[in-house]
Design a protein around this motif. Sequence first.
Motif, PDB file in Angstrom:
ATOM      1  N   LEU A 153      -9.464  36.975 105.593  1.00  0.00           N
ATOM      2  CA  LEU A 153      -9.556  36.154 106.805  1.00  0.00           C
ATOM      3  C   LEU A 153      -8.497  36.551 107.827  1.00  0.00           C
ATOM      4  CD1 LEU A 153     -10.270  32.660 105.237  1.00  0.00           C
ATOM      5  CD2 LEU A 153     -11.888  34.135 106.467  1.00  0.00           C
ATOM      6  N   ILE A 154      -7.295  36.783 107.352  1.00  0.00           N
ATOM      7  CA  ILE A 154      -6.235  37.246 108.263  1.00  0.00           C
ATOM      8  C   ILE A 154      -6.641  38.596 108.858  1.00  0.00           C
ATOM      9  CG2 ILE A 154      -3.861  38.114 108.374  1.00  0.00           C
ATOM     10  CD1 ILE A 154      -3.167  35.911 106.279  1.00  0.00           C
ATOM     11  N   SER A 155      -7.108  39.503 108.012  1.00  0.00           N
ATOM     12  CA  SER A 155      -7.521  40.829 108.484  1.00  0.00           C
ATOM     13  C   SER A 155      -8.691  40.744 109.454  1.00  0.00           C
ATOM     14  CB  SER A 155      -7.931  41.707 107.296  1.00  0.00           C
ATOM     15  OG  SER A 155      -6.858  41.854 106.411  1.00  0.00           O
ATOM     16  N   GLN A 156      -9.643  39.868 109.147  1.00  0.00           N
ATOM     17  CA  GLN A 156     -10.822  39.714 109.992  1.00  0.00           C
ATOM     18  C   GLN A 156     -10.441  39.301 111.407  1.00  0.00           C
ATOM     19  OE1 GLN A 156     -13.747  36.954 108.410  1.00  0.00           O
ATOM     20  NE2 GLN A 156     -14.361  36.362 110.465  1.00  0.00           N
ATOM     21  N   ASN A 157      -9.645  38.266 111.527  1.00  0.00           N
ATOM     22  CA  ASN A 157      -9.294  37.800 112.864  1.00  0.00           C
ATOM     23  C   ASN A 157      -8.241  38.674 113.522  1.00  0.00           C
ATOM     24  OD1 ASN A 157     -11.129  35.651 112.475  1.00  0.00           O
ATOM     25  ND2 ASN A 157     -10.005  34.574 114.048  1.00  0.00           N
ATOM     26  N   PHE A 158      -7.415  39.328 112.727  1.00  0.00           N
ATOM     27  CA  PHE A 158      -6.484  40.300 113.289  1.00  0.00           C
ATOM     28  C   PHE A 158      -7.296  41.386 113.996  1.00  0.00           C
ATOM     29  CE2 PHE A 158      -3.748  43.915 113.575  1.00  0.00           C
ATOM     30  CZ  PHE A 158      -2.468  43.408 113.704  1.00  0.00           C
ATOM     31  N   ALA A 159      -8.272  41.937 113.271  1.00  0.00           N
ATOM     32  CA  ALA A 159      -9.091  43.009 113.833  1.00  0.00           C
ATOM     33  C   ALA A 159      -9.916  42.510 115.020  1.00  0.00           C
ATOM     34  CB  ALA A 159     -10.000  43.591 112.757  1.00  0.00           C
ATOM     35  N   PHE A 160     -10.475  41.320 114.920  1.00  0.00           N
ATOM     36  CA  PHE A 160     -11.277  40.761 116.011  1.00  0.00           C
ATOM     37  C   PHE A 160     -10.437  40.589 117.273  1.00  0.00           C
ATOM     38  CE2 PHE A 160     -12.919  37.097 118.388  1.00  0.00           C
ATOM     39  CZ  PHE A 160     -14.197  37.556 118.678  1.00  0.00           C
ATOM     40  N   THR A 161      -9.249  40.028 117.122  1.00  0.00           N
ATOM     41  CA  THR A 161      -8.363  39.848 118.273  1.00  0.00           C
ATOM     42  C   THR A 161      -7.906  41.195 118.811  1.00  0.00           C
ATOM     43  OG1 THR A 161      -7.639  37.695 117.453  1.00  0.00           O
ATOM     44  CG2 THR A 161      -6.203  38.782 119.049  1.00  0.00           C
ATOM     45  N   PHE A 162      -7.639  42.126 117.914  1.00  0.00           N
ATOM     46  CA  PHE A 162      -7.215  43.459 118.334  1.00  0.00           C
ATOM     47  C   PHE A 162      -8.309  44.156 119.136  1.00  0.00           C
ATOM     48  CE2 PHE A 162      -5.536  47.809 117.541  1.00  0.00           C
ATOM     49  CZ  PHE A 162      -4.282  47.594 118.088  1.00  0.00           C
ATOM     50  N   VAL A 163      -9.571  43.945 118.765  1.00  0.00           N
ATOM     51  CA  VAL A 163     -10.696  44.500 119.530  1.00  0.00           C
ATOM     52  C   VAL A 163     -10.668  43.957 120.948  1.00  0.00           C
ATOM     53  CG1 VAL A 163     -13.212  44.414 119.831  1.00  0.00           C
ATOM     54  CG2 VAL A 163     -12.265  44.993 117.630  1.00  0.00           C
TER      55      VAL A 163
ATOM     56  N   LEU B 268     -11.575  52.185 116.717  1.00  0.00           N
ATOM     57  CA  LEU B 268     -10.934  51.862 115.433  1.00  0.00           C
ATOM     58  C   LEU B 268     -10.878  50.359 115.194  1.00  0.00           C
ATOM     59  CD1 LEU B 268      -8.028  54.479 115.422  1.00  0.00           C
ATOM     60  CD2 LEU B 268     -10.143  54.517 114.060  1.00  0.00           C
ATOM     61  N   ALA B 269     -10.528  49.612 116.230  1.00  0.00           N
ATOM     62  CA  ALA B 269     -10.450  48.159 116.105  1.00  0.00           C
ATOM     63  C   ALA B 269     -11.829  47.556 115.842  1.00  0.00           C
ATOM     64  CB  ALA B 269      -9.829  47.548 117.361  1.00  0.00           C
ATOM     65  N   ALA B 270     -12.850  48.054 116.525  1.00  0.00           N
ATOM     66  CA  ALA B 270     -14.206  47.549 116.330  1.00  0.00           C
ATOM     67  C   ALA B 270     -14.721  47.855 114.921  1.00  0.00           C
ATOM     68  CB  ALA B 270     -15.143  48.139 117.378  1.00  0.00           C
ATOM     69  N   MET B 271     -14.438  49.056 114.428  1.00  0.00           N
ATOM     70  CA  MET B 271     -14.846  49.416 113.064  1.00  0.00           C
ATOM     71  C   MET B 271     -14.169  48.500 112.047  1.00  0.00           C
ATOM     72  SD  MET B 271     -15.014  53.594 113.331  1.00  0.00           S
ATOM     73  CE  MET B 271     -14.498  53.774 111.660  1.00  0.00           C
ATOM     74  N   ALA B 272     -12.885  48.256 112.235  1.00  0.00           N
ATOM     75  CA  ALA B 272     -12.149  47.372 111.322  1.00  0.00           C
ATOM     76  C   ALA B 272     -12.695  45.958 111.399  1.00  0.00           C
ATOM     77  CB  ALA B 272     -10.665  47.390 111.652  1.00  0.00           C
ATOM     78  N   SER B 273     -12.909  45.473 112.605  1.00  0.00           N
ATOM     79  CA  SER B 273     -13.388  44.107 112.794  1.00  0.00           C
ATOM     80  C   SER B 273     -14.729  43.890 112.100  1.00  0.00           C
ATOM     81  CB  SER B 273     -13.508  43.795 114.287  1.00  0.00           C
ATOM     82  OG  SER B 273     -14.023  42.494 114.486  1.00  0.00           O
ATOM     83  N   ASN B 274     -15.672  44.775 112.345  1.00  0.00           N
ATOM     84  CA  ASN B 274     -17.000  44.609 111.758  1.00  0.00           C
ATOM     85  C   ASN B 274     -17.006  44.855 110.259  1.00  0.00           C
ATOM     86  OD1 ASN B 274     -18.708  43.900 114.060  1.00  0.00           O
ATOM     87  ND2 ASN B 274     -17.974  45.837 114.858  1.00  0.00           N
TER      88      ASN B 274
ATOM     89  N   TRP C  84     -15.356  41.799 108.619  1.00  0.00           N
ATOM     90  CA  TRP C  84     -16.261  40.651 108.767  1.00  0.00           C
ATOM     91  C   TRP C  84     -17.353  40.716 107.717  1.00  0.00           C
ATOM     92  CZ3 TRP C  84     -21.499  40.284 109.599  1.00  0.00           C
ATOM     93  CH2 TRP C  84     -21.979  39.006 109.859  1.00  0.00           C
ATOM     94  N   PHE C  85     -17.946  41.887 107.529  1.00  0.00           N
ATOM     95  CA  PHE C  85     -19.027  42.039 106.563  1.00  0.00           C
ATOM     96  C   PHE C  85     -18.543  41.688 105.150  1.00  0.00           C
ATOM     97  CE2 PHE C  85     -21.598  44.409 103.545  1.00  0.00           C
ATOM     98  CZ  PHE C  85     -22.872  44.012 103.908  1.00  0.00           C
ATOM     99  N   ILE C  86     -17.402  42.210 104.765  1.00  0.00           N
ATOM    100  CA  ILE C  86     -16.863  41.937 103.427  1.00  0.00           C
ATOM    101  C   ILE C  86     -16.547  40.453 103.257  1.00  0.00           C
ATOM    102  CG2 ILE C  86     -14.925  42.383 101.865  1.00  0.00           C
ATOM    103  CD1 ILE C  86     -14.828  45.229 103.163  1.00  0.00           C
ATOM    104  N   SER C  87     -15.963  39.832 104.277  1.00  0.00           N
ATOM    105  CA  SER C  87     -15.603  38.412 104.159  1.00  0.00           C
ATOM    106  C   SER C  87     -16.832  37.517 104.063  1.00  0.00           C
ATOM    107  CB  SER C  87     -14.711  37.975 105.322  1.00  0.00           C
ATOM    108  OG  SER C  87     -15.450  37.888 106.524  1.00  0.00           O
TER     109      SER C  87
ATOM    110  N   THR D 202      -9.892  28.020 108.530  1.00  0.00           N
ATOM    111  CA  THR D 202      -9.332  27.892 109.880  1.00  0.00           C
ATOM    112  C   THR D 202      -7.875  28.344 109.925  1.00  0.00           C
ATOM    113  OG1 THR D 202     -10.844  26.068 110.340  1.00  0.00           O
ATOM    114  CG2 THR D 202      -8.919  26.274 111.776  1.00  0.00           C
ATOM    115  N   THR D 203      -7.091  27.946 108.951  1.00  0.00           N
ATOM    116  CA  THR D 203      -5.671  28.303 108.911  1.00  0.00           C
ATOM    117  C   THR D 203      -5.469  29.814 108.875  1.00  0.00           C
ATOM    118  OG1 THR D 203      -5.082  26.238 107.798  1.00  0.00           O
ATOM    119  CG2 THR D 203      -3.527  28.076 107.583  1.00  0.00           C
ATOM    120  N   PHE D 204      -6.196  30.486 108.018  1.00  0.00           N
ATOM    121  CA  PHE D 204      -5.982  31.922 107.868  1.00  0.00           C
ATOM    122  C   PHE D 204      -6.618  32.746 108.985  1.00  0.00           C
ATOM    123  CE2 PHE D 204      -4.732  30.416 103.698  1.00  0.00           C
ATOM    124  CZ  PHE D 204      -3.523  31.078 103.570  1.00  0.00           C
ATOM    125  N   THR D 205      -7.690  32.261 109.594  1.00  0.00           N
ATOM    126  CA  THR D 205      -8.233  32.988 110.745  1.00  0.00           C
ATOM    127  C   THR D 205      -7.316  32.834 111.957  1.00  0.00           C
ATOM    128  OG1 THR D 205      -9.714  31.142 111.272  1.00  0.00           O
ATOM    129  CG2 THR D 205     -10.643  32.974 110.008  1.00  0.00           C
TER     130      THR D 205
END
Length: 96
Positions: free
Chosen positions: A10-20, A34-40, A43-46, A75-78
């Motif tokens: 969850l931390i990684s998902q929103n980190f990547a989403f915000t970074f995108v 790179l940010a979009a690849m990480a975000s998607n 997200w898929f794994i989560s 919510t907390t971790f995102t």
Amino acid sequence: MTLFIWAILLISQNFAFTFVSRARNSASLKRHILAAMASNGVWFISQIIIVGKMLDMISGKYGVMQSIGTGLFYTTFTITGSILAHKVSMRIVTGK
């Protein structure tokens, strides 16, 4: 162990989403790709975990309090991921 892995995802998902979002405002296509690849990818794994949790809630496996706790956990971790990404990207992303 699943909750720990989920928290990291969850931390990684929103980190990547915000970074995108921040990468879109930079002049770097490479950073955006790179940010979009990480975000998607994250997200898929989560989704593997969250779909299971949601199905358990719908089927009644969890009580109301455990369902609320799951929502608060999510919510907390995102939020944590978003804030961390914003802080990091403010240091490394410059204007257009």
